[in-house]
Design an enzyme around this catalytic site. Structure first.
Site, PDB file in Angstrom:
ATOM      1  N   LYS A  71      28.310  38.870  36.989  1.00  0.00           N
ATOM      2  CA  LYS A  71      28.551  39.324  35.635  1.00  0.00           C
ATOM      3  C   LYS A  71      28.883  38.348  34.664  1.00  0.00           C
ATOM      4  O   LYS A  71      28.646  38.614  33.695  1.00  0.00           O
ATOM      5  CB  LYS A  71      29.808  40.199  35.909  1.00  0.00           C
ATOM      6  CG  LYS A  71      29.772  41.353  36.701  1.00  0.00           C
ATOM      7  CD  LYS A  71      30.909  42.263  36.603  1.00  0.00           C
ATOM      8  CE  LYS A  71      31.063  43.565  36.975  1.00  0.00           C
ATOM      9  NZ  LYS A  71      32.186  44.446  36.915  1.00  0.00           N
ATOM     10  N   ASP A 108      32.891  48.573  31.305  1.00  0.00           N
ATOM     11  CA  ASP A 108      34.164  48.740  32.012  1.00  0.00           C
ATOM     12  C   ASP A 108      35.247  48.886  30.702  1.00  0.00           C
ATOM     13  O   ASP A 108      36.107  49.889  31.244  1.00  0.00           O
ATOM     14  CB  ASP A 108      34.556  47.380  32.662  1.00  0.00           C
ATOM     15  CG  ASP A 108      33.709  47.305  33.947  1.00  0.00           C
ATOM     16  OD1 ASP A 108      33.350  48.123  34.529  1.00  0.00           O
ATOM     17  OD2 ASP A 108      33.548  46.004  34.345  1.00  0.00           O
ATOM     18  N   GLY A 134      48.300  41.571  37.061  1.00  0.00           N
ATOM     19  CA  GLY A 134      47.082  40.949  37.493  1.00  0.00           C
ATOM     20  C   GLY A 134      46.417  40.183  36.307  1.00  0.00           C
ATOM     21  O   GLY A 134      46.620  40.655  35.356  1.00  0.00           O
ATOM     22  N   ALA A 135      45.591  39.065  36.763  1.00  0.00           N
ATOM     23  CA  ALA A 135      45.050  38.122  35.688  1.00  0.00           C
ATOM     24  C   ALA A 135      43.591  37.763  36.125  1.00  0.00           C
ATOM     25  O   ALA A 135      43.171  36.597  35.826  1.00  0.00           O
ATOM     26  CB  ALA A 135      46.068  37.353  35.505  1.00  0.00           C
ATOM     27  N   GLY A 136      43.009  38.601  37.010  1.00  0.00           N
ATOM     28  CA  GLY A 136      41.671  38.426  37.531  1.00  0.00           C
ATOM     29  C   GLY A 136      40.590  38.895  36.692  1.00  0.00           C
ATOM     30  O   GLY A 136      40.956  39.303  35.550  1.00  0.00           O
TER      31      GLY A 136
HETATM   32  P1  ATR Z   1      39.280  40.732  40.278  1.00  0.00           P
HETATM   33  O1  ATR Z   1      38.331  39.747  39.433  1.00  0.00           O
HETATM   34  O2  ATR Z   1      38.767  41.944  40.879  1.00  0.00           O
HETATM   35  O3  ATR Z   1      40.266  41.102  39.321  1.00  0.00           O
HETATM   36  P2  ATR Z   1      40.632  38.419  41.534  1.00  0.00           P
HETATM   37  O4  ATR Z   1      40.187  37.443  40.477  1.00  0.00           O
HETATM   38  O5  ATR Z   1      40.462  37.845  42.755  1.00  0.00           O
HETATM   39  O6  ATR Z   1      39.810  39.759  41.350  1.00  0.00           O
HETATM   40  O7  ATR Z   1      41.994  38.747  41.067  1.00  0.00           O
HETATM   41  C1  ATR Z   1      43.021  39.441  41.876  1.00  0.00           C
HETATM   42  C2  ATR Z   1      44.053  39.833  41.276  1.00  0.00           C
HETATM   43  O8  ATR Z   1      45.096  40.132  42.375  1.00  0.00           O
HETATM   44  C3  ATR Z   1      45.079  38.511  40.862  1.00  0.00           C
HETATM   45  O9  ATR Z   1      45.647  38.734  39.869  1.00  0.00           O
HETATM   46  C4  ATR Z   1      45.724  37.960  41.971  1.00  0.00           C
HETATM   47  O10 ATR Z   1      46.884  37.398  41.573  1.00  0.00           O
HETATM   48  P3  ATR Z   1      46.713  35.505  41.662  1.00  0.00           P
HETATM   49  O11 ATR Z   1      46.179  35.465  40.360  1.00  0.00           O
HETATM   50  O12 ATR Z   1      48.228  35.201  41.675  1.00  0.00           O
HETATM   51  O13 ATR Z   1      45.968  35.297  42.931  1.00  0.00           O
HETATM   52  C5  ATR Z   1      46.211  39.366  42.601  1.00  0.00           C
HETATM   53  N1  ATR Z   1      46.744  39.514  43.825  1.00  0.00           N
HETATM   54  C6  ATR Z   1      45.965  39.175  44.815  1.00  0.00           C
HETATM   55  N2  ATR Z   1      46.640  39.258  46.209  1.00  0.00           N
HETATM   56  C7  ATR Z   1      47.974  39.620  45.595  1.00  0.00           C
HETATM   57  C8  ATR Z   1      49.190  39.804  46.333  1.00  0.00           C
HETATM   58  N3  ATR Z   1      49.506  39.777  47.694  1.00  0.00           N
HETATM   59  N4  ATR Z   1      50.277  40.004  45.397  1.00  0.00           N
HETATM   60  C9  ATR Z   1      50.211  40.080  44.058  1.00  0.00           C
HETATM   61  N5  ATR Z   1      49.220  39.870  43.466  1.00  0.00           N
HETATM   62  C10 ATR Z   1      48.067  39.767  44.307  1.00  0.00           C
END
Ligand code: ATR
Length: 282
Positions: A71, A108, A134-136
């Protein structure tokens, strides 16, 4: 299935690509509308993204959907990019023009907002805090979508607060960042809560978030779509709150794509959902 010399062809590029639901989705609509078209999964190795984008125009395809991990990677190879997609930094739709140039867009945002407005018509972007968990990558389109819709109070909650602060700065958003330990208390004045993390997905533990403090008119949106009803949505429903599911967002993000490639604005309905989830439609 045979195709004529006039078949309009699109596809999805990803690596791997076999998990993509786009072929079922667009295939269902092609059948439904009797379009002389095809939608094909293309496994594109990361080293060949540029060649794949150029190849769309070379072969006369009408465009492609873009999935992980391409992407961001497709962006340098585009002839034009929609401003919202540029801001998000991710493209999920490529359209080849009649002249052979390739335009990138992010649908999206459309899927997120259209499904929200349909499922919770009472939702207002400027009513209460818009809380994004979340911040991914997935959070980026959600945040830009909310800002575009006129959100005045954006709040970001992420396990790693530093990542949330980076995201707000990168997107040039005036968003409040709340520490993970304070997440339950961050909901008292919320109009919307959106889960963009992977928590609650099949095989993952539920999102650890206590909805007890949410106002009774708040909306809870989970972009996770397997299972259809996540533990978070179940908890929200049990509290009598309006809920918005992730499968609807997935289906709605495909609509502008299909329209752009095949010229028909398709319907999102139960039959499509069943076709995509692989369940019998009867
Ligand atoms: P995507 O691109 O699909 O959003 P990603 O970039 O891997 O995926 O982001 C995953 C999100 O889930 C992140 O916000 C992550 O938090 P971190 O930035 O702290 O890693 C969150 N996440 C993953 N596992 C988690 C958990 N066990 N508890 C809370 N947040 C979680």
């Amino acid at each position: 299935m045979s195709h004529s010399g006039r078949t309009r062809t699109a596809g999805v590029i990803g690596w791997p690509v076999e998990h993509s639901l786009s072929p079922r989705l667009h295939g269902h609509w092609l059948d439904r509308y009797g379009i002389d078209g095809a939608f094909v999964p293309f496994a594109v190795h990361p080293s060949r993204v540029g060649a794949a984008v150029a190849g769309l125009a070379g072969l006369g395809l009408v465009g492609a959907s873009v999935t992980v991990p391409h992407k961001q990677a497709v962006i340098p190879f585009l002839d034009a990019i929609d401003p919202a997609a540029a801001r998000i930094g991710a493209v999920n739709m490529l359209r080849v023009t009649a002249e052979g140039s390739v335009h990138g867009r992010n649908t999206d945002i459309d899927g997120f907002l259209v499904h929200l407005r349909q499922s919770a018509p009472q939702w207002r972007a400027d009513h209460g805090a818009q809380v994004v968990i979340g911040a991914g990558g997935a959070a980026r389109a959600v945040l830009v979508g909310l800002a575009t819709a006129g959100a005045t109070q954006l709040r970001l909650v992420n396990r790693t607060a530093e990542r949330a602060r980076f995201l707000a700065a990168d997107l040039d958003l005036a968003a409040e960042v709340v520490d993970w330990t304070d997440r339950h208390d961050a909901l008292g004045d919320a109009g919307l809560v959106v889960n963009t993390t992977t928590q609650g997905m099949v095989g993952q533990p539920p999102l650890d978030l206590d909805l007890g403090g949410l106002p009774s008119d708040a909306v809870v949106y989970d972009i996770v779509y397997t299972p259809e009803e996540t533990p978070l949505l179940g908890a929200a429903r049990a509290r009598g709150l309006a809920t918005v599911d992730g499968i609807g967002m997935l289906l709605h993000q495909a609509r502008p794509q299909f329209h752009g490639w095949f010229g028909v604005d398709p319907v999102v309905d139960e039959a499509l959902k069943r076709a995509v989830l692989g369940e019998p439609s009867g």
